[in-house]
Scaffold this active site. Structure first.
Site, PDB file in Angstrom:
ATOM      1  N   TYR A  15     -98.040  -8.917  -0.722  1.00  0.00           N
ATOM      2  CA  TYR A  15     -98.638  -9.854  -1.680  1.00  0.00           C
ATOM      3  C   TYR A  15     -99.964  -9.352  -2.253  1.00  0.00           C
ATOM      4  O   TYR A  15    -100.558 -10.018  -3.101  1.00  0.00           O
ATOM      5  CB  TYR A  15     -98.851 -11.221  -1.023  1.00  0.00           C
ATOM      6  CG  TYR A  15     -97.564 -11.855  -0.568  1.00  0.00           C
ATOM      7  CD1 TYR A  15     -96.656 -12.370  -1.489  1.00  0.00           C
ATOM      8  CD2 TYR A  15     -97.238 -11.928   0.784  1.00  0.00           C
ATOM      9  CE1 TYR A  15     -95.470 -12.942  -1.080  1.00  0.00           C
ATOM     10  CE2 TYR A  15     -96.056 -12.501   1.204  1.00  0.00           C
ATOM     11  CZ  TYR A  15     -95.176 -13.003   0.269  1.00  0.00           C
ATOM     12  OH  TYR A  15     -93.999 -13.570   0.677  1.00  0.00           O
ATOM     13  N   HIS A  20    -100.758 -14.689  -7.569  1.00  0.00           N
ATOM     14  CA  HIS A  20    -100.992 -15.825  -6.678  1.00  0.00           C
ATOM     15  C   HIS A  20    -102.133 -15.538  -5.698  1.00  0.00           C
ATOM     16  O   HIS A  20    -102.675 -16.461  -5.104  1.00  0.00           O
ATOM     17  CB  HIS A  20     -99.701 -16.132  -5.923  1.00  0.00           C
ATOM     18  CG  HIS A  20     -99.394 -17.583  -5.752  1.00  0.00           C
ATOM     19  ND1 HIS A  20     -99.933 -18.588  -6.521  1.00  0.00           N
ATOM     20  CD2 HIS A  20     -98.564 -18.212  -4.866  1.00  0.00           C
ATOM     21  CE1 HIS A  20     -99.450 -19.758  -6.130  1.00  0.00           C
ATOM     22  NE2 HIS A  20     -98.631 -19.551  -5.121  1.00  0.00           N
ATOM     23  N   PHE A  66    -100.039 -18.788   4.620  1.00  0.00           N
ATOM     24  CA  PHE A  66     -99.264 -18.773   3.387  1.00  0.00           C
ATOM     25  C   PHE A  66     -99.733 -19.935   2.528  1.00  0.00           C
ATOM     26  O   PHE A  66    -100.222 -20.946   3.016  1.00  0.00           O
ATOM     27  CB  PHE A  66     -97.745 -18.777   3.620  1.00  0.00           C
ATOM     28  CG  PHE A  66     -97.246 -17.443   4.116  1.00  0.00           C
ATOM     29  CD1 PHE A  66     -96.935 -16.433   3.226  1.00  0.00           C
ATOM     30  CD2 PHE A  66     -97.142 -17.197   5.482  1.00  0.00           C
ATOM     31  CE1 PHE A  66     -96.518 -15.193   3.672  1.00  0.00           C
ATOM     32  CE2 PHE A  66     -96.727 -15.962   5.942  1.00  0.00           C
ATOM     33  CZ  PHE A  66     -96.412 -14.954   5.044  1.00  0.00           C
ATOM     34  N   ASN A  68     -98.641 -22.437   0.759  1.00  0.00           N
ATOM     35  CA  ASN A  68     -98.234 -23.840   0.822  1.00  0.00           C
ATOM     36  C   ASN A  68     -98.824 -24.609   1.996  1.00  0.00           C
ATOM     37  O   ASN A  68     -98.704 -25.833   2.046  1.00  0.00           O
ATOM     38  CB  ASN A  68     -96.712 -23.950   0.850  1.00  0.00           C
ATOM     39  CG  ASN A  68     -96.089 -23.444  -0.432  1.00  0.00           C
ATOM     40  OD1 ASN A  68     -96.782 -23.063  -1.375  1.00  0.00           O
ATOM     41  ND2 ASN A  68     -94.773 -23.431  -0.478  1.00  0.00           N
TER      42      ASN A  68
END
Length: 191
Positions: A15, A20, A66, A68
């Site tokens: 990532y 994001h 993460f 969420n």
């Protein structure tokens, strides 16, 4: 007084440098010129670094939950370090803003951002300072997931580096003035 600057993103090398993860990138830029080393704390589910700026302890946080579940780490750290919500800034990506634009807000809904939804749910309030960094909407048939988990186009890379410098300047201005309202007035809408 103690403050907490939180950049949102997803942990793991796959990532790195994705849209994001602009929050992680911003925190990394802010600490670049400071004496801050991050250590991963599995109890708090976050990478944590700190420094003293103008005599105040500042915690720099990158949740490892993460995106969420970012609220889990944020709530735990605010509680443990006894930091007021008003002394915290969250930095994150925003799909509905053009690439590279920055916007400061003192409250508001999650606007569809799952990391912010999690923080609102865990804190029980929408009233916290935040810096949104525009990543734009996906083009054509690209899904939102592929867009936010994708890297910036070559054309946007220099603009994003400039944007991260502006976020760094704004956060440093805030830490000098201790006034988010004044920081908003000075830096809101810059690109």
């Amino acid at each position: 007084m103690v403050k907490m600057i939180v950049g949102l993103g997803n942990p793991g090398s796959k990532y790195n440098d994705t849209k994001h993860n602009i929050g992680f990138m911003a925190v990394d830029r802010i600490v670049k010129d400071l004496d801050v080393n991050f250590t991963e704390d599995k109890n708090f589910k976050a990478e944590i670094g700190s420094d003293f700026i103008n005599g105040e302890k500042i915690y720099f946080i990158k949740p490892t939950t993460f995106m969420n579940n970012s609220g889990i780490a944020v709530k735990a750290l605010l509680t443990y370090y006894n930091i007021s919500i008003k002394d915290m800034i969250i930095i994150y990506d925003d799909l509905d803003m053009e690439v590279g634009k920055i916007r400061f807000r003192q409250k508001g809904s999650a606007g569809g951002h799952n990391g912010i939804k999690s923080i609102i749910a865990h804190l029980g309030t929408q009233e916290f300072d935040r810096i949104k960094v525009g990543i734009g909407r996906p083009n054509g048939r690209m899904t939102v997931i592929n867009h936010v988990l994708g890297k910036f186009d070559k054309n946007d890379e220099i603009m994003i580096l400039n944007t991260l410098d502006k976020v760094d300047n704004a956060v440093n201005y805030y830490l000098q003035t201790n006034d988010f309202q004044k920081t908003m007035q000075k830096y809101n809408g810059l690109k």
